[in-house]
Design an enzyme around this catalytic site. Structure first.
Site, short mmCIF file in Angstrom:
data_model
loop_
_atom_site.label_atom_id
_atom_site.label_comp_id
_atom_site.label_asym_id
_atom_site.label_seq_id
_atom_site.Cartn_x
_atom_site.Cartn_y
_atom_site.Cartn_z
N GLU A 253 27.28 -29.80 -6.98
CA GLU A 253 26.42 -28.98 -7.82
C GLU A 253 26.92 -27.24 -7.46
O GLU A 253 26.26 -26.94 -9.01
CB GLU A 253 25.65 -29.02 -5.90
CG GLU A 253 24.31 -28.37 -6.68
CD GLU A 253 23.53 -28.35 -7.66
OE1 GLU A 253 23.47 -27.80 -8.79
OE2 GLU A 253 22.91 -29.26 -7.60
N ASP A 257 26.98 -25.11 -11.20
CA ASP A 257 25.85 -23.99 -11.30
C ASP A 257 26.83 -22.55 -11.75
O ASP A 257 26.20 -21.84 -11.84
CB ASP A 257 25.82 -23.62 -9.71
CG ASP A 257 24.30 -24.47 -9.36
OD1 ASP A 257 23.76 -25.33 -10.59
OD2 ASP A 257 23.95 -24.72 -8.39
N SER A 454 19.11 -29.13 -12.72
CA SER A 454 20.08 -28.51 -11.91
C SER A 454 20.98 -27.49 -12.48
O SER A 454 21.00 -26.74 -12.06
CB SER A 454 21.01 -28.93 -10.42
OG SER A 454 21.12 -29.36 -9.20
#
Length: 525
Positions: A253, A257, A454
């Site tokens: 994650e 990002d 995400s």
């Protein structure tokens, strides 16, 4: 002495959890108390103006915001007196955030708030928790909006999906085009305006995992893209940059990002706010980013969330208030809408919206499956790879009222039936999220392909950073503008996310659609 239950603070155990004994009375913990806003009527009037005008409304500076809409000094003094009475230490007191962080033992907090803290065990692990409401003394009744941190269950999950290997070979091609894209390729396919976000800061909220600078250097070099001028780790509530070495864990994650936002807006500084995965840690990370006068992010990307039903009412309200503050300050908040379709991973047969994407003051980001033909998008549908493969989160909030800018919209069910939208609908916008048409990234020394909503939140955050740099000022709360001008987006009309179907115009799968970047830029500059 009379005490009063704090409205919305009621907790129930995690489904299937059993109490296995009292929490250690000597265990030390920190608790965040959120106090009411000064001049709440004036603030609500200002927010109503934002909801009507969006980015056309003048934004407030941090100092002026604190002066007008921060915590009242008398309320903060009352919290300090309460803490002193119960031998609790004041770790932090922030007028703008309206937050006071207290430190003490389990026994001290039990006495202070009239709760019993126990250890719970469930299939996902253990946590310290409570049942029922938090209680406050007369002098704090009506002063305190939320008390969070007594319960330390994991509150949110990351909304990313690694592409599954097919046999022993990872898929690398689809008939209509490449099955994976670099973030820069997505930006080109979506016609993002030229620019690199120079002078902007993008805030990323992370509740675990970490990044390695060497991986970032290797990644951006492989794309022939300049690395962001700085990637800063900001510690919140003792959270820190802590790579686990597991590319399938939270590192996936964090790296997704940073790499998506950084590749789309390589001129922007990236500030990564690390906090514990609790409701208190999550809120504190968001409010720290919003009120960070050092790094001054103009856009925040959040890729973590959970079904609305898993949150206390006080937490739902506190996050929504934080996003209102962001809107007033001119900060855009992009939030992944979830990766588990219309049910959001709750196995009760009902529909569930994911939070915090369902906050009225968040830009909820849903997912598509994108195929390209050379430099052109060939087709785009709702991302839905079935129960085990994931699907775009979306639906209708059970908690937040219908915003003015969503009035008159229809919800289309998978069977084709339509009905008026009566509460906040999510998502607002979309972008490529299917792991099978996902993003080429590097995690813990491994090159891989990741999707999930995400990826869409930092993609939109990168677009907003580019636009802010071009405009020379933040666009801020962009939702009203987008709904007034739906032609700024490319409508997705095929597919479903379970119980909801794509349709012409807004839908509860991909919102208004994916961005046409230059059109978005021209409309808000």
């Amino acid at each position: 002495m009379a005490t009063h239950p704090l409205n919305g603070s009621e907790r129930v155990p995690v489904q299937g959890a059993k109490a296995i004994g009292k929490a250690d009375p000597n265990e030390r913990l920190e608790v965040t108390m959120l106090v009411r806003r000064r001049s709440s009527d004036a603030f609500e009037k200002h927010i109503a103006g934002l909801a009507a005008q969006g980015a056309a409304t003048k934004h407030i500076g941090h100092d002026e915001f604190t002066k007008q809409f921060g915590a009242d000094a008398a309320d903060l003094t009352a919290i300090r007196s309460f803490a002193q009475k119960h031998d609790l230490a004041v770790v932090e007191c922030h007028e703008g955030r309206r937050a006071v962080v207290l430190s003490g033992s389990v026994a001290q907090f039990e006495a202070a708030f009239g709760v019993s803290l126990e250890q719970y065990e469930h299939a996902g692990g253990t946590y310290r928790g409570r049942v029922g409401a938090i209680h406050l003394p007369d002098e704090l009744n009506g002063v305190v909006d939320a008390v969070m941190g007594l319960d330390n269950r994991q509150q949110a999950r990351p909304n990313f999906r690694a592409r599954a290997p097919h046999g022993n070979v990872r898929w690398t091609a689809k008939a209509a085009g490449p099955a994976a894209f670099t973030p820069a390729q997505i930006a080109s396919l979506y016609d993002f305006p030229a620019g690199d976000g120079q002078g902007q800061c993008i805030a990323l909220i992370e509740l675990g995992g970490g990044f390695r600078p060497a991986d970032l250097q290797t990644y951006f070099a492989s794309l022939n893209v300049a690395a962001p001028p700085s990637v800063i780790a900001v510690s919140v509530d003792h959270g820190r940059n802590h790579p686990t070495g597991d590319p399938n864990g939270p590192d996936g994650e964090v790296m997704l990002d940073i790499e998506v936002a950084g590749a789309v807006a390589p001129g922007a500084t990236i500030a990564v706010y690390f906090a514990p995965n609790t409701d208190a840690g999550f809120l504190d990370a968001i409010s720290t980013a919003i009120h960070d006068t050092k790094n001054k992010p103009s856009v925040i990307s959040i890729s973590w969330g959970g079904p609305e039903s898993a949150w206390t009412q006080q937490a739902l309200n506190a996050f929504d208030q934080a996003f209102q503050s962001a809107a007033a300050l001119g900060i855009t908040v992009c939030v992944a809408s979830g990766d588990n379709g219309s049910g959001d991973g709750v196995n009760d047969g009902a529909d569930h919206a994911d939070f915090p994407a369902s906050s009225t003051y968040a830009l909820g980001c849903g997912g598509t499956s994108l195929l390209a033909n050379g430099s052109q998008a060939a087709s785009e549908t709702v991302w839905n790879n079935g129960a085990s493969g994931g699907a775009s989160g979306g639906g209708v909030s059970a908690n937040f009222a219908l915003p003015a800018w969503q009035e008159g919209l229809q919800v289309t069910r998978a069977g084709g039936q339509q009905s008026p939208l009566t509460k906040r609908g999510v998502p607002d916008v979309a972008g490529d999220a299917d792991p099978e048409t996902g993003y080429e990234v590097r995690v813990d020394g491994h090159n891989t392909v990741i999707g999930g909503t995400s990826a869409v939140a930092p993609l939109w955050a990168g677009l907003i950073a580019r636009i802010n740099a071009i405009k020379g000022a933040p666009v801020g709360y962009i939702n009203p503008q987008l709904y007034k001008n739906p032609s700024l987006l490319v409508d997705i009309t095929q597919g479903n996310n379970g119980d909801f179907a794509a349709s012409a115009g807004w839908d509860a799968c991909t919102g208004l659609g994916r961005p046409d970047g230059k059109k978005v830029q021209s409309a808000v500059s």
